[in-house]
Design a protein around this motif. Structure first.
Motif, PDB file in Angstrom:
ATOM      1  N   ILE A  37       0.808  -1.149  -0.118  1.00 51.53           N
ATOM      2  CA  ILE A  37       0.177   0.022  -0.157  1.00 51.53           C
ATOM      3  C   ILE A  37       0.833   1.266   0.063  1.00 51.53           C
ATOM      4  CG2 ILE A  37      -1.710   1.371   1.341  1.00 51.53           C
ATOM      5  CD1 ILE A  37      -2.941  -0.888  -0.078  1.00 51.53           C
ATOM      6  N   GLU A  41       1.190   4.280  -2.910  1.00 51.27           N
ATOM      7  CA  GLU A  41       1.270   5.564  -2.830  1.00 51.27           C
ATOM      8  C   GLU A  41       2.360   6.285  -3.426  1.00 51.27           C
ATOM      9  OE1 GLU A  41      -0.984   6.880   1.170  1.00 51.27           O
ATOM     10  OE2 GLU A  41       0.649   5.393   1.457  1.00 51.27           O
ATOM     11  N   VAL A  61       2.411   6.034  -7.222  1.00 52.19           N
ATOM     12  CA  VAL A  61       1.125   7.105  -7.917  1.00 52.19           C
ATOM     13  C   VAL A  61       2.030   8.347  -8.026  1.00 52.19           C
ATOM     14  CG1 VAL A  61      -1.024   8.315  -7.410  1.00 52.19           C
ATOM     15  CG2 VAL A  61      -0.908   5.730  -7.235  1.00 52.19           C
ATOM     16  N   ILE A  97      -6.050   3.800 -10.992  1.00 57.79           N
ATOM     17  CA  ILE A  97      -5.883   2.826  -9.914  1.00 57.79           C
ATOM     18  C   ILE A  97      -6.641   1.557 -10.206  1.00 57.79           C
ATOM     19  CG2 ILE A  97      -5.775   2.297  -7.338  1.00 57.79           C
ATOM     20  CD1 ILE A  97      -4.015   4.505  -7.984  1.00 57.79           C
ATOM     21  N   GLN A 134      -7.002   1.431  -1.192  1.00 59.02           N
ATOM     22  CA  GLN A 134      -6.616   1.799  -2.462  1.00 59.02           C
ATOM     23  C   GLN A 134      -7.516   2.704  -3.032  1.00 59.02           C
ATOM     24  OE1 GLN A 134      -4.689  -1.767  -4.965  1.00 59.02           O
ATOM     25  NE2 GLN A 134      -6.269  -2.539  -3.592  1.00 59.02           N
ATOM     26  N   ILE A 179      -6.553   5.897  -1.671  1.00 61.14           N
ATOM     27  CA  ILE A 179      -5.092   6.558  -2.675  1.00 61.14           C
ATOM     28  C   ILE A 179      -5.727   7.169  -3.711  1.00 61.14           C
ATOM     29  CG2 ILE A 179      -3.286   5.699  -3.610  1.00 61.14           C
ATOM     30  CD1 ILE A 179      -2.693   3.724  -1.749  1.00 61.14           C
ATOM     31  N   ASP A 230      -7.507  10.681  -2.877  1.00 61.45           N
ATOM     32  CA  ASP A 230      -6.623  11.572  -2.599  1.00 61.45           C
ATOM     33  C   ASP A 230      -5.805  12.041  -3.745  1.00 61.45           C
ATOM     34  OD1 ASP A 230      -7.197  11.311  -0.055  1.00 61.45           O
ATOM     35  OD2 ASP A 230      -5.324  10.145   0.645  1.00 61.45           O
ATOM     36  N   ALA A 231      -5.574  11.362  -4.757  1.00 60.41           N
ATOM     37  CA  ALA A 231      -4.813  11.420  -6.023  1.00 60.41           C
ATOM     38  C   ALA A 231      -5.677  11.963  -6.968  1.00 60.41           C
ATOM     39  CB  ALA A 231      -4.088  10.164  -6.570  1.00 60.41           C
TER      40      ALA A 231
END
Length: 261
Positions: free
Chosen positions: A81, A85, A88, A96, A120, A123, A126-127
């Motif tokens: 994980i 991050e 990415v 993802i 995931q 992630i 957030d991205a």
């Protein structure tokens, strides 16, 4: 020749080692402009990224998706994980994936799957990246997780849920992936869904080297068979292939935020 996008193809795997470049050239000649290549395990990310970085004029662009597939649960650890991050941030994947829940395969702990999936999703949220979903016997649980951890959308790969579940994905900004199984006349439920769901919510995929089309039953699937999926969907919708290609390709560009090559 209609422009096409294969939204789910594992072109990086060993099944394509003997002729990957030739497959890509044949795809280019057929009108494929882009292919999304989803990951399975962290160990495969470097090879996948290298595969996607290679390109020659006249062939489709390969866009990487990075993630941890639920079926390979036992090979994923907490460190993966953190590695996702970092990847990415460093490699800017298109999405993802392939991530999700699989309650069909026996022996995969559902709580561990859910924890991996939600990490995931966080992630991706957030991205600001779309996600590529693998879902079997778990659509309600996946939809509930997406309500808790909203993302910008993505693709429900190889969709085979109910009409109601399909509409819920669409409401959350997802498109629904239809592939080789659509070409089999015995896939009556799937073919009915392909008629009932809005075309504006559909994208084409192959899942190559798996889930091949009816004309190549028992053989390795390939992204070069995507036009057969297009033809089946067009026939089911009673529309021309050019129209279905135009709409599904626009859908893929929208949900994956892909520019033309």
């Amino acid at each position: 020749m209609p422009e096409l996008i294969d939204t789910h193809c594992h072109l990086d795997v060993a099944a394509f080692d003997p002729d990957r470049d030739a497959v890509r050239r044949r795809c280019g000649a057929l009108g494929l402009d882009a292919i999304l290549v989803p990951a399975i395990q962290a160990a495969g990310w470097p090879g996948l990224l290298d595969c996607c970085a290679r390109w020659e004029e006249g062939t489709p662009r390969l866009h990487p998706a990075l993630g941890l597939h639920p079926v390979y649960l036992e090979s994923h650890g907490d460190a993966d994980i953190a590695a996702l991050e970092r990847a990415v941030a460093d490699r800017s994947p298109a999405a993802i994936g392939e991530i999700g829940l699989d309650f069909f395969v026996e022996g995969l702990d559902p709580d561990r799957q859910l924890a991996l999936f939600e990490a995931q999703l966080g992630i991706a949220r957030d991205a600001g990246l779309p996600v590529v979903l693998h879902v079997r016997k778990a659509h309600d649980r996946v939809l509930a997780a997406l309500q808790r951890i909203p993302v910008v959308g993505g693709i429900a790969h190889a969709f085979s849920g109910s009409l109601q579940q399909g509409r819920q994905y669409l409401d959350l900004g997802f498109a629904l992936g239809f592939g080789g199984m659509l070409t089999f006349e015995r896939s009556s439920k799937l073919r009915r869904l392909a008629r009932q769901l809005p075309l504006e919510g559909m994208v084409l995929e192959t899942d190559a080297p798996d889930l091949t089309v009816a004309s190549h039953r028992g053989e390795r699937n390939s992204p070069e068979y995507l036009p057969e999926v297009l033809e089946s969907l067009a026939a089911l919708r009673e529309l021309g292939t050019d129209e279905v290609a135009r709409v599904t390709t626009a859908n893929a560009r929208r949900v994956l935020r892909l520019n033309r090559s």
